[in-house]
Motif scaffolding. Structure first.
Motif, PDB file in Angstrom:
ATOM      1  N   ALA A 185      94.038  11.192  90.044  1.00 56.29           N
ATOM      2  CA  ALA A 185      93.031  11.066  89.254  1.00 56.29           C
ATOM      3  C   ALA A 185      91.509  10.589  89.840  1.00 56.29           C
ATOM      4  N   ALA A 186      90.461  10.675  89.532  1.00 54.19           N
ATOM      5  CA  ALA A 186      89.297   9.940  90.078  1.00 54.19           C
ATOM      6  C   ALA A 186      88.702   9.097  89.048  1.00 54.19           C
ATOM      7  N   LEU A 187      88.412   7.691  89.471  1.00 58.66           N
ATOM      8  CA  LEU A 187      87.798   6.825  88.467  1.00 58.66           C
ATOM      9  C   LEU A 187      86.117   7.075  88.790  1.00 58.66           C
ATOM     10  N   VAL A 188      85.596   7.177  88.136  1.00 58.68           N
ATOM     11  CA  VAL A 188      84.122   7.488  88.099  1.00 58.68           C
ATOM     12  C   VAL A 188      83.096   6.359  87.506  1.00 58.68           C
ATOM     13  N   GLY A 189      82.418   5.760  88.340  1.00 59.16           N
ATOM     14  CA  GLY A 189      81.530   4.685  88.075  1.00 59.16           C
ATOM     15  C   GLY A 189      80.127   4.995  88.537  1.00 59.16           C
ATOM     16  N   PRO A 190      79.299   4.059  88.206  1.00 55.83           N
ATOM     17  CA  PRO A 190      77.952   4.132  88.683  1.00 55.83           C
ATOM     18  C   PRO A 190      77.863   4.140  90.316  1.00 55.83           C
ATOM     19  N   ASP A 191      79.083   3.660  90.973  1.00 46.56           N
ATOM     20  CA  ASP A 191      78.718   3.440  92.502  1.00 46.56           C
ATOM     21  C   ASP A 191      79.646   4.470  93.061  1.00 46.56           C
ATOM     22  N   GLY A 192      80.043   5.536  92.310  1.00 46.53           N
ATOM     23  CA  GLY A 192      80.607   6.734  93.001  1.00 46.53           C
ATOM     24  C   GLY A 192      82.153   7.231  92.281  1.00 46.53           C
TER      25      GLY A 192
ATOM     26  N   ALA B  76      99.567   7.862  92.102  1.00 46.99           N
ATOM     27  CA  ALA B  76     100.737   7.217  91.503  1.00 46.99           C
ATOM     28  C   ALA B  76     100.662   5.759  92.018  1.00 46.99           C
ATOM     29  N   GLY B  77     100.842   4.620  91.315  1.00 46.99           N
ATOM     30  CA  GLY B  77     100.911   3.405  91.823  1.00 46.99           C
ATOM     31  C   GLY B  77      99.518   2.693  92.194  1.00 46.99           C
ATOM     32  N   ALA B  78      98.724   3.183  91.793  1.00 47.53           N
ATOM     33  CA  ALA B  78      97.415   2.410  91.873  1.00 47.53           C
ATOM     34  C   ALA B  78      96.897   1.768  90.373  1.00 47.53           C
ATOM     35  N   LEU B  79      96.710   0.417  90.860  1.00 47.83           N
ATOM     36  CA  LEU B  79      96.441  -0.536  89.721  1.00 47.83           C
ATOM     37  C   LEU B  79      95.038  -0.899  89.600  1.00 47.83           C
ATOM     38  N   THR B  80      94.438  -0.531  88.627  1.00 55.19           N
ATOM     39  CA  THR B  80      92.956  -0.737  88.639  1.00 55.19           C
ATOM     40  C   THR B  80      92.348  -1.861  87.394  1.00 55.19           C
ATOM     41  N   TRP B  81      91.364  -2.746  88.014  1.00 51.06           N
ATOM     42  CA  TRP B  81      91.035  -3.392  86.781  1.00 51.06           C
ATOM     43  C   TRP B  81      89.608  -2.637  86.390  1.00 51.06           C
ATOM     44  N   LEU B  82      89.394  -2.514  85.182  1.00 52.54           N
ATOM     45  CA  LEU B  82      88.186  -2.102  84.300  1.00 52.54           C
ATOM     46  C   LEU B  82      87.665  -3.163  83.576  1.00 52.54           C
ATOM     47  N   PRO B  83      86.623  -4.141  84.203  1.00 46.94           N
ATOM     48  CA  PRO B  83      86.184  -5.239  83.524  1.00 46.94           C
ATOM     49  C   PRO B  83      85.625  -4.832  82.313  1.00 46.94           C
ATOM     50  N   HIS B  84      85.343  -5.719  81.298  1.00 52.21           N
ATOM     51  CA  HIS B  84      84.705  -5.179  79.970  1.00 52.21           C
ATOM     52  C   HIS B  84      83.114  -5.361  80.611  1.00 52.21           C
ATOM     53  N   GLY B  85      82.449  -4.392  79.986  1.00 57.47           N
ATOM     54  CA  GLY B  85      80.998  -3.952  80.269  1.00 57.47           C
ATOM     55  C   GLY B  85      80.869  -2.887  81.479  1.00 57.47           C
ATOM     56  N   SER B  86      81.913  -2.576  81.939  1.00 61.28           N
ATOM     57  CA  SER B  86      81.732  -1.663  83.058  1.00 61.28           C
ATOM     58  C   SER B  86      81.600  -0.111  82.604  1.00 61.28           C
ATOM     59  N   THR B  87      80.899   0.721  83.336  1.00 66.67           N
ATOM     60  CA  THR B  87      80.862   2.047  82.798  1.00 66.67           C
ATOM     61  C   THR B  87      81.873   2.882  83.718  1.00 66.67           C
ATOM     62  N   ARG B  88      82.520   3.686  83.003  1.00 67.92           N
ATOM     63  CA  ARG B  88      83.556   4.462  83.929  1.00 67.92           C
ATOM     64  C   ARG B  88      83.920   5.885  83.078  1.00 67.92           C
ATOM     65  N   ALA B  89      84.518   6.527  83.923  1.00 70.67           N
ATOM     66  CA  ALA B  89      85.211   7.936  83.452  1.00 70.67           C
ATOM     67  C   ALA B  89      86.355   8.026  84.018  1.00 70.67           C
ATOM     68  N   VAL B  90      87.431   8.873  83.827  1.00 70.42           N
ATOM     69  CA  VAL B  90      88.535   9.162  84.358  1.00 70.42           C
ATOM     70  C   VAL B  90      88.717  10.822  84.502  1.00 70.42           C
ATOM     71  N   HIS B  91      88.695  11.263  85.567  1.00 69.88           N
ATOM     72  CA  HIS B  91      88.650  12.640  85.830  1.00 69.88           C
ATOM     73  C   HIS B  91      90.086  13.074  86.389  1.00 69.88           C
ATOM     74  N   ALA B  92      90.857  13.756  85.731  1.00 73.86           N
ATOM     75  CA  ALA B  92      92.328  14.168  86.294  1.00 73.86           C
ATOM     76  C   ALA B  92      92.395  14.977  87.459  1.00 73.86           C
ATOM     77  N   GLY B  93      93.172  14.749  88.378  1.00 74.80           N
ATOM     78  CA  GLY B  93      93.422  15.803  89.515  1.00 74.80           C
ATOM     79  C   GLY B  93      93.994  17.235  88.907  1.00 74.80           C
ATOM     80  N   PRO B  94      94.343  17.938  90.139  1.00 73.14           N
ATOM     81  CA  PRO B  94      94.729  19.137  89.878  1.00 73.14           C
ATOM     82  C   PRO B  94      95.917  19.529  89.230  1.00 73.14           C
ATOM     83  N   ASP B  95      96.853  18.564  89.070  1.00 75.67           N
ATOM     84  CA  ASP B  95      98.197  18.464  88.155  1.00 75.67           C
ATOM     85  C   ASP B  95      98.041  17.684  87.138  1.00 75.67           C
TER      86      ASP B  95
END
Length: 143
Positions: A81-88, A94-113
């Protein structure tokens, strides 16, 4: 087993105990392209956390939003997937652990599979019934 363990009293029947909640191998069978949405939710009574396993199909997305109150951990279990935020865009696999802090703006776009991920955050308090006068503090002043 240590001697102290044998001499310990058995835990009370209402004592919380660790347990296996689900098996990802069964939850995510190979070649399953049809599942989408929340595949699993933590629903144990008395919990302090909420957790979900979510599947977004190929080219699907979670639209841009801001979570004002809760920090969220997102762990990619399968796919990309792609994590989309104000900074790109940031690639997630698989295996990526991501912190999404409160107040942050984000979207998640799934990849081809598609992508499957686990989210974990503090449980939101449930709604409570309050006496009618409690609503008075929510009304604007009429001065």
């Amino acid at each position: 087993m240590a001697a102290a363990d044998r001499d310990s009293p058995a835990p009370a029947a209402d004592t919380p105990r660790p347990r296996v909640l689900c098996d990802l191998a069964e939850l995510l069978p190979p070649g399953d392209d049809l599942s989408a949405g929340a595949l699993w939710r933590l629903a144990e009574p008395g919990r302090q956390l909420d957790a979900n396993v979510v599947r977004i199909p190929a080219a699907g997305r979670v639209d841009t939003h801001t979570e004002p109150d809760l920090d969220v951990l997102l762990l990619v279990l399968d796919g990309e997937a792609a994590l989309v935020g104000p900074d790109g865009r940031r690639p997630l696999r698989a295996g990526a652990l991501t912190w999404l802090p409160h107040g942050s703006t984000r979207a998640v776009h799934a990849g081809p599979d598609g992508v499957t991920y686990l989210t974990v955050h503090r449980r939101r308090p449930g709604m409570r019934i309050q006496p009618p006068e409690a609503a008075d503090r929510l009304r604007p002043d009429e001065t």
